[in-house]
Design an enzyme around this catalytic site. Structure first.
Site, PDB file in Angstrom:
ATOM      1  N   SER A 126      22.992 -79.994 -29.697  1.00  0.00           N
ATOM      2  CA  SER A 126      22.873 -79.628 -31.104  1.00  0.00           C
ATOM      3  C   SER A 126      22.393 -78.195 -31.252  1.00  0.00           C
ATOM      4  CB  SER A 126      21.853 -80.565 -31.754  1.00  0.00           C
ATOM      5  OG  SER A 126      21.414 -80.027 -32.981  1.00  0.00           O
ATOM      6  N   TYR A 150      13.539 -83.953 -32.411  1.00  0.00           N
ATOM      7  CA  TYR A 150      14.964 -84.184 -32.154  1.00  0.00           C
ATOM      8  C   TYR A 150      15.551 -83.069 -31.289  1.00  0.00           C
ATOM      9  CZ  TYR A 150      19.984 -84.159 -33.040  1.00  0.00           C
ATOM     10  OH  TYR A 150      21.336 -84.100 -32.881  1.00  0.00           O
ATOM     11  N   LYS A 154      17.026 -83.151 -27.217  1.00  0.00           N
ATOM     12  CA  LYS A 154      18.327 -82.639 -26.758  1.00  0.00           C
ATOM     13  C   LYS A 154      18.123 -81.552 -25.704  1.00  0.00           C
ATOM     14  CE  LYS A 154      21.377 -84.988 -29.137  1.00  0.00           C
ATOM     15  NZ  LYS A 154      22.372 -85.840 -28.455  1.00  0.00           N
TER      16      LYS A 154
HETATM   17  N1  UFG Z   1      20.103 -80.470 -47.915  1.00  0.00           N
HETATM   18  C1  UFG Z   1      19.777 -80.581 -49.259  1.00  0.00           C
HETATM   19  N2  UFG Z   1      19.704 -81.830 -49.802  1.00  0.00           N
HETATM   20  C2  UFG Z   1      19.943 -82.970 -49.097  1.00  0.00           C
HETATM   21  C3  UFG Z   1      20.280 -82.840 -47.730  1.00  0.00           C
HETATM   22  C4  UFG Z   1      20.358 -81.581 -47.173  1.00  0.00           C
HETATM   23  O1  UFG Z   1      19.559 -79.576 -49.949  1.00  0.00           O
HETATM   24  O2  UFG Z   1      19.852 -84.069 -49.649  1.00  0.00           O
HETATM   25  C5  UFG Z   1      20.231 -79.136 -47.322  1.00  0.00           C
HETATM   26  C6  UFG Z   1      19.266 -78.864 -46.189  1.00  0.00           C
HETATM   27  O3  UFG Z   1      18.048 -78.407 -46.667  1.00  0.00           O
HETATM   28  C7  UFG Z   1      20.047 -77.849 -45.368  1.00  0.00           C
HETATM   29  C8  UFG Z   1      21.497 -78.251 -45.576  1.00  0.00           C
HETATM   30  O4  UFG Z   1      21.518 -79.022 -46.760  1.00  0.00           O
HETATM   31  O5  UFG Z   1      19.874 -76.569 -45.906  1.00  0.00           O
HETATM   32  C9  UFG Z   1      22.067 -79.089 -44.436  1.00  0.00           C
HETATM   33  O6  UFG Z   1      21.209 -80.188 -44.182  1.00  0.00           O
HETATM   34  P1  UFG Z   1      21.648 -81.431 -43.295  1.00  0.00           P
HETATM   35  O7  UFG Z   1      20.539 -82.427 -43.338  1.00  0.00           O
HETATM   36  O8  UFG Z   1      22.999 -81.892 -43.666  1.00  0.00           O
HETATM   37  O9  UFG Z   1      21.784 -80.828 -41.831  1.00  0.00           O
HETATM   38  P2  UFG Z   1      20.754 -79.953 -40.962  1.00  0.00           P
HETATM   39  O10 UFG Z   1      21.162 -78.537 -41.065  1.00  0.00           O
HETATM   40  O11 UFG Z   1      19.361 -80.322 -41.239  1.00  0.00           O
HETATM   41  O12 UFG Z   1      21.243 -80.468 -39.553  1.00  0.00           O
HETATM   42  C10 UFG Z   1      20.398 -80.950 -38.633  1.00  0.00           C
HETATM   43  C11 UFG Z   1      20.880 -80.441 -37.278  1.00  0.00           C
HETATM   44  C12 UFG Z   1      21.910 -81.276 -36.660  1.00  0.00           C
HETATM   45  C13 UFG Z   1      21.528 -82.674 -36.724  1.00  0.00           C
HETATM   46  C14 UFG Z   1      21.323 -83.082 -38.112  1.00  0.00           C
HETATM   47  C15 UFG Z   1      20.898 -84.512 -38.054  1.00  0.00           C
HETATM   48  O13 UFG Z   1      21.382 -79.128 -37.375  1.00  0.00           O
HETATM   49  O14 UFG Z   1      22.053 -80.924 -35.311  1.00  0.00           O
HETATM   50  O15 UFG Z   1      20.322 -82.323 -38.722  1.00  0.00           O
HETATM   51  O16 UFG Z   1      20.402 -85.019 -39.214  1.00  0.00           O
HETATM   52  F1  UFG Z   1      22.485 -83.460 -36.141  1.00  0.00           F
END
Ligand code: UFG
Length: 338
Positions: A126, A150, A154
């Site tokens: 990741s 997490y 990894k």
């Molecule tokens: N976000 C929101 N509201 C939400 C969910 C997310 O504003 O309800 C925002 C987050 O703050 C972030 C973006 O959307 O800015 C993406 O968030 P995600 O939760 O979709 O993904 P992440 O970037 O947090 O991803 C991370 C890791 C991955 C991992 C994943 C697992 O980068 O490797 O979380 O949950 F697999």
């Protein structure tokens, strides 16, 4: 005779899309999954798309007896290790579970592989292994300093793979660092089916659009980004699945260890994703700004050049296609696989 590939976590979001690509490319596929965060019905959908079935085993990787059985019953040409747990907040609360499922399980798998002389492995890692000290866009040689349990689970598995290749150069290993996989197969038959309220952005938007959730909370709008919301590198899950097949084919002939980012190479803000989704679905997404989520970084995306140079792979599907396919999956399966 077709070559046979073991896919751990093959019923998961990424695993299932990868099974489809493997079958389409002409491999036989054996899926090992404990179905803790996926449903067996996924594999029926995979068969519907691919026109061929996978062989399935319901087992946990840490169950050595079952793992031994799988390796005794099949001669694998390679293994795609997609199994794992991935909820950032749950990992902070329950590190033991995360080290068990992401680290201990990986160790059990490579131990079985070594004993059965299967030395070709593609490992799902990741982008979170980089952490906040790395410069954006992330290059593969950036120092690793994950800021979550997490990410550390990894990174620890990655370190074991490095030691393995140093100790025995007959291993062929690819570590794939995913950025943010979204979208769904264009058939609408397989997609992301999180249990409970989705913690990731795209499934949350989909559930707002279908009316299962009242609104999207946007976590932070005061980040140092063009519109203040978080920026990530979203890529279509089918592009990601194609990347797995290319990585596997590459390591068949190349010993050693290859580490690759799989991302689009550009970032999109949360608001850009919302707008793209509204355009694809033809409806408004209710959202409100909320506090930042603990552990989130403002902005990161991949330098995706190496995957292109080495594998000839790049993410071809754009944000509109990611949203359109995610929305089709949601509409056709309002309650996921049920
Ligand atoms: N976000 C929101 N509201 C939400 C969910 C997310 O504003 O309800 C925002 C987050 O703050 C972030 C973006 O959307 O800015 C993406 O968030 P995600 O939760 O979709 O993904 P992440 O970037 O947090 O991803 C991370 C890791 C991955 C991992 C994943 C697992 O980068 O490797 O979380 O949950 F697999």
């Amino acid at each position: 005779m077709r070559q046979k590939i073991l896919v751990t976590g093959g019923a998961g979001f990424i695993g299932s899309h990868t099974c489809v690509e493997l079958l389409a490319t002409g491999y036989d596929v054996v899926v090992l999954d404990n179905f803790s965060n996926s449903k067996p019905a996924v594999l029926d959908r995979v068969r519907q798309i691919a026109g061929r079935d996978v062989i399935r085993y319901e087992a946990d990787l840490r169950d050595r007896g079952n793992l031994e059985r799988v390796f005794s019953e099949h001669a694998f040409s390679g293994v795609l290790h997609c199994a794992g747990v991935k909820a950032i907040d749950e990992a902070q609360r329950n590190p033991i579970k995360y080290y068990q499922h992401n680290f201990e399980a990986s160790l059990a798998l490579i131990d079985a592989m070594a004993r059965h002389n299967v030395r070709r492995l593609v490992f799902s890692s990741s982008a979170t292994v980089y952490g906040e000290s790395a410069r954006v866009p992330y290059r593969e040689e950036a120092p690793l300093a994950p800021n979550t349990v997490y990410g550390r689970s990894k990174m620890m598995a990655e370190e074991v793979l490095h030691d393995l290749v140093s100790s025995d150069p007959s291993w062929h290993i690819a570590i794939l660092r995913y950025f943010n996989p979204v979208g769904a197969h264009p058939s609408g038959l397989i997609g992301e089916d999180p249990s409970g309220v989705p913690s990731n952005l795209m499934p949350h938007i989909c559930q707002v659009a279908i009316g299962k959730l009242p609104e999207l909370g946007i976590f932070g709008h005061d980040y140092p980004t063009p519109d203040g919301t978080g920026v990530r590198d979203y890529l279509h899950v089918v592009d990601l699945a194609e990347g797995h097949v290319k990585a596997l084919q590459y390591i068949f002939n190349e010993p050693g260890l290859l580490t690759l980012n799989l991302g689009n190479g550009r970032g999109y803000s949360v608001l850009e994703v919302v707008r793209a989704f509204e355009h694809a679905a033809g409806s408004r997404i209710n959202y409100k700004f909320a506090a930042r989520r603990a552990g989130d970084l403002a902005s990161y995306y991949a330098d995706a050049a190496r995957a292109n140079e080495v594998l000839g792979w790049r993410a071809r599907r754009d944000l509109t296609e990611m949203c359109r396919d995610a929305w089709r999956w949601q509409q056709q399966n309002p309650n996921g696989y049920e």
